[in-house]
Design a protein around this motif. Structure first.
Motif, mmCIF file in Angstrom:
data_model
loop_
_atom_site.group_PDB
_atom_site.id
_atom_site.type_symbol
_atom_site.label_atom_id
_atom_site.label_comp_id
_atom_site.label_asym_id
_atom_site.label_seq_id
_atom_site.Cartn_x
_atom_site.Cartn_y
_atom_site.Cartn_z
ATOM 1 N N TRP A 4 0.826 -1.209 0.000
ATOM 2 C CA TRP A 4 0.000 0.000 0.000
ATOM 3 C C TRP A 4 0.861 1.259 0.000
ATOM 4 N N LEU A 5 1.945 1.242 0.774
ATOM 5 C CA LEU A 5 2.797 2.422 0.859
ATOM 6 C C LEU A 5 3.526 2.709 -0.454
ATOM 7 N N ASP A 38 2.083 8.926 -2.907
ATOM 8 C CA ASP A 38 3.158 9.858 -3.229
ATOM 9 C C ASP A 38 3.033 11.126 -2.392
ATOM 10 N N SER A 39 4.165 11.620 -1.927
ATOM 11 C CA SER A 39 4.238 12.881 -1.160
ATOM 12 C C SER A 39 3.443 12.837 0.137
ATOM 13 N N LEU A 47 9.129 3.178 3.598
ATOM 14 C CA LEU A 47 9.030 4.449 4.312
ATOM 15 C C LEU A 47 10.054 5.464 3.827
ATOM 16 N N ARG A 48 11.150 4.984 3.315
ATOM 17 C CA ARG A 48 12.220 5.892 2.902
ATOM 18 C C ARG A 48 11.786 6.796 1.745
ATOM 19 N N ARG A 49 10.769 6.398 1.004
ATOM 20 C CA ARG A 49 10.319 7.230 -0.106
ATOM 21 C C ARG A 49 9.608 8.499 0.381
ATOM 22 N N PHE A 50 9.264 8.514 1.685
ATOM 23 C CA PHE A 50 8.598 9.689 2.241
ATOM 24 C C PHE A 50 9.540 10.551 3.075
ATOM 25 N N ALA A 72 19.471 4.161 9.540
ATOM 26 C CA ALA A 72 18.540 5.068 10.207
ATOM 27 C C ALA A 72 17.722 5.864 9.205
ATOM 28 N N LEU A 73 16.467 6.133 9.584
ATOM 29 C CA LEU A 73 15.614 7.004 8.790
ATOM 30 C C LEU A 73 16.049 8.462 8.983
ATOM 31 N N HIS A 74 16.010 9.212 7.908
ATOM 32 C CA HIS A 74 16.255 10.649 7.994
ATOM 33 C C HIS A 74 14.986 11.348 7.553
#
Length: 448
Positions: free
Chosen positions: A113-114, A120-121, A143-146, A167-169
């Protein structure tokens, strides 16, 4: 010709009247799209039947998809159909996978789904992957696409990959909730370092790290709830937080909390009557008791205490520790019979500068220690504006309390006294207390 003219005038008047009756439909598409985006998912989709003017708005407006408990009997394929019918972009996506029928494949479904174009965005994301996994599934890689769009995020029942490299940024993230997640101390610090404008943080029932050290110029609100069991949070260090305004400690196991630098900390609690150790430099509080008082903490304006035995020594020492305190919330416990009444206190009470304006006492009964504790504030808080006494009792109980407290002799003649039933009140949700900074008193109780 005159008949035709009159008919045209009539139609024109009808069209103008329809426009007046439905003025909202005359707004630009962008404004209508914002309105639809703010509606719940079902209501937003239903706007398509209002008129032809609205038919395309839902699909052109940023997607607002809330899939929680009310949709618990909806198959996952229906969610996929909604996502495939909307071209995007996404604004908010909220889902609790515990209420999706295909629970065993929840991580894979969420991942798919993500990745949909409708997401997008995405700006706001909240998900809970389901049951209390012993080894919760990894955070969805998508999640990294967001990373350049997320502003609000709540991650539940998942685990974070270990190490700084993974790590997520999230440089635009403003609010972050970690609920029932597993994350190492290294990964947590790397995550927080990658959220450079983060203003509010909730750590609820998280595992995998015994301590967390906060160094942030942007954080204004922190909420922590330590779970039961091993591998839990036991030490919180506020190393450098110049913008921090509220530190909220929810029920759970005891913690050792050190506040080294937080000059704007205004709201603090709930300190438990036993368990937590809180240090402000050389000043130490064991639960609600001042273990050592070297320096005062003038920034704190609102304080909440729970599981507190009504003891005037404790109350007076806390007033000394927080000399500018204006709001005090106390949940009374009756585990012990100890109490020091006002006439037994060793120092002259008249020398105290009590600035309290609002007091809430919960679980109050008509035992002598409770009455003496409440009566102390009635007789000495000269700036008091309101005092709320929460009880489980009858109207006769209220009349007895008024008589015992001698409210007619109160130090503040303008003070209001409210006797309310505890059965008809409940606390605000933790996320609301932490993230909604417009709520000036996060300890307030809502009346049903």
């Amino acid at each position: 010709m005159g008949v035709v003219t009159r008919a045209r005038k009539k139609r024109k008047l009808e069209e103008e009247q329809e426009f007046v009756d439905d003025f909202i439909s005359g707004l630009p598409d962008g404004v209508l799209g914002d309105i639809v985006t703010l509606l719940p998912t079902r209501d937003g989709a239903r706007t398509q039947v209002l008129s032809s003017r609205w038919r395309h708005i839902w699909r052109s407006a940023p997607l607002n998809l809330d899939l929680q408990k009310p949709l618990r009997h909806t198959p996952a394929r229906d969610f996929s159909r909604v996502l495939s019918s909307h071209p995007g972009p996404g604004r908010r996506f909220t889902i609790d996978m515990r209420y999706v029928l295909s629970r065993d494949s929840a991580p894979l479904e969420l991942e798919a789904w993500l990745r949909c174009p409708a997401m997008d965005s995405l700006q706001e994301l909240e998900f809970h992957l389901g049951r209390p996994f012993e080894f919760p599934p990894l955070l969805p890689a998508s999640l990294r696409r967001f990373s350049c769009t997320l502003r609000v995020a709540s991650f539940g029942a998942c685990s974070f990959p270990d190490g700084n490299a993974n790590a997520l940024h999230l440089p635009l993230l403003n609010q972050l909730s970690l609920v029932s997640v597993r994350i190492s101390e290294t990964s947590l610090h790397a995550l927080l370092a990658g959220c450079s404008v983060l203003e509010s943080l909730l750590l609820e029932d998280t595992n995998g790290f015994p301590r967390v050290q906060i160094m942030s110029t942007s954080l204004r609100s922190i909420g922590v709830c330590s779970p039961w069991g091993d591998d839990r949070l036991t030490q919180l260090i506020i190393e450098d937080a110049p913008s921090l305004e509220r530190l909220l400690i929810f029920g759970g196991r005891e913690m050792d909390i050190s506040v080294i630098s937080a000059p704007r900390l205004h709201i603090l609690g709930e300190l438990q009557g036993r368990g937590q150790m809180l240090r402000f430099g050389a000043t130490a509080l064991q639960g609600s008791t001042v273990a050592s008082l070297t320096t005062v903490v003038p920034s704190v304006r609102a304080l909440a205490l729970s599981h507190m035995t009504p003891c005037l020594d404790v109350a007076i020492n806390l007033i000394k520790c927080f000399p500018l305190l204006e709001k005090l919330h106390v949940e009374i416990t009756h585990d012990r019979e100890e109490n020091t009444s006002s006439d037994k206190y060793q120092e002259p009470i008249g020398t105290l500068d009590i600035r309290l304006r609002k007091i809430v006492l919960a679980y109050l009964n008509d035992r002598e220690p409770d009455i003496e504790f409440a009566k102390f504030f009635v007789m000495n808080a000269s700036m008091l504006e309101s005092m709320t006494l929460e009880f489980i009792g009858s109207d006769a109980w209220i009349r007895r309390q008024r008589r015992l407290l001698q409210v007619e002799k109160r130090a503040s003649k303008g003070a209001r006294f409210d006797f309310v039933s505890r059965n008809r009140s409940f606390s605000l949700p933790r996320a609301k207390q932490v993230h909604e900074m417009l709520i000036l008193d996060p300890f307030q109780r809502v009346r049903r």
